[in-house]
Design a protein around this motif. Structure first.
Motif, short mmCIF file in Angstrom:
data_model
loop_
_atom_site.label_atom_id
_atom_site.label_comp_id
_atom_site.label_asym_id
_atom_site.label_seq_id
_atom_site.Cartn_x
_atom_site.Cartn_y
_atom_site.Cartn_z
N LEU A 165 -29.20 87.11 38.94
CA LEU A 165 -27.90 87.19 39.59
C LEU A 165 -26.83 86.41 38.82
O LEU A 165 -25.70 86.87 38.69
CB LEU A 165 -28.00 86.68 41.03
N GLU A 166 -27.20 85.26 38.30
CA GLU A 166 -26.24 84.47 37.52
C GLU A 166 -25.89 85.18 36.22
O GLU A 166 -24.74 85.14 35.78
CB GLU A 166 -26.80 83.07 37.25
N ALA A 167 -26.87 85.85 35.61
CA ALA A 167 -26.60 86.61 34.38
C ALA A 167 -25.63 87.75 34.66
O ALA A 167 -24.69 87.98 33.89
CB ALA A 167 -27.90 87.15 33.80
N SER A 213 -20.11 90.02 34.26
CA SER A 213 -18.89 90.53 34.90
C SER A 213 -17.67 89.69 34.53
O SER A 213 -16.55 90.17 34.56
CB SER A 213 -19.06 90.59 36.41
N GLU A 214 -17.90 88.43 34.16
CA GLU A 214 -16.82 87.54 33.74
C GLU A 214 -16.60 87.56 32.23
O GLU A 214 -15.75 86.85 31.71
CB GLU A 214 -17.10 86.11 34.20
N LYS A 264 -18.80 86.57 29.97
CA LYS A 264 -19.51 85.45 29.35
C LYS A 264 -20.88 85.94 28.87
O LYS A 264 -21.91 85.63 29.44
CB LYS A 264 -19.67 84.31 30.35
N TYR A 265 -20.86 86.72 27.81
CA TYR A 265 -22.09 87.37 27.35
C TYR A 265 -23.09 86.39 26.74
O TYR A 265 -24.29 86.57 26.91
CB TYR A 265 -21.74 88.47 26.36
N GLY A 266 -22.62 85.37 26.06
CA GLY A 266 -23.53 84.37 25.49
C GLY A 266 -24.32 83.64 26.55
O GLY A 266 -25.54 83.47 26.44
N GLU A 267 -23.63 83.24 27.61
CA GLU A 267 -24.30 82.56 28.72
C GLU A 267 -25.28 83.51 29.40
O GLU A 267 -26.38 83.10 29.79
CB GLU A 267 -23.28 82.04 29.73
N ALA A 268 -24.88 84.77 29.55
CA ALA A 268 -25.76 85.76 30.17
C ALA A 268 -27.02 85.94 29.33
O ALA A 268 -28.13 86.03 29.88
CB ALA A 268 -25.03 87.09 30.33
N ILE A 269 -26.88 85.99 28.03
CA ILE A 269 -28.04 86.17 27.14
C ILE A 269 -29.00 85.00 27.28
O ILE A 269 -30.21 85.20 27.34
CB ILE A 269 -27.58 86.36 25.67
#
Length: 92
Positions: free
Chosen positions: A28-30, A35-36, A38-43
């Motif tokens: 869920l956090e990814a 959606s924001e 923040k692809y690096g954080e999602a990865i």
């Protein structure tokens, strides 16, 4: 005896506070990070999700999408192929 009970009580309170997030929480956090934008954080979160759930293609698909959004097409293709190996009928 009183100190042992105090230690047990202390540990039962602290263990949930420092517990690792569940796979669902990582997922869920990814999604929120994606959606924001923040692809690096999602990865990073999806790396942890995949480590905990290596047989689920969803993590590879979502991480592939994140890599694609960052322009890292080779990594994206690798993840999409990994997802297809786990679920050949997966067309997402």
């Amino acid at each position: 005896m009183k100190s042992v009970l105090t230690c047990i009580l202390f540990l039962t309170i602290l263990i949930p506070v420092f517990a690792q997030p569940t796979s669902e929480a990582l997922w869920l956090e990814a999604i929120e990070n994606i959606s924001e934008g923040k692809y690096g954080e999602a990865i990073e979160l999806l790396n942890r999700y995949i480590a905990a759930n290596p047989q689920k293609p969803e993590g590879f698909n979502l991480r592939g999408t994140s890599f694609e959004k960052r322009g890292e097409y080779e990594k994206a293709v690798y993840d999409y192929r990994s997802a297809l190996k786990l679920d050949p009928k997966n067309l997402v």
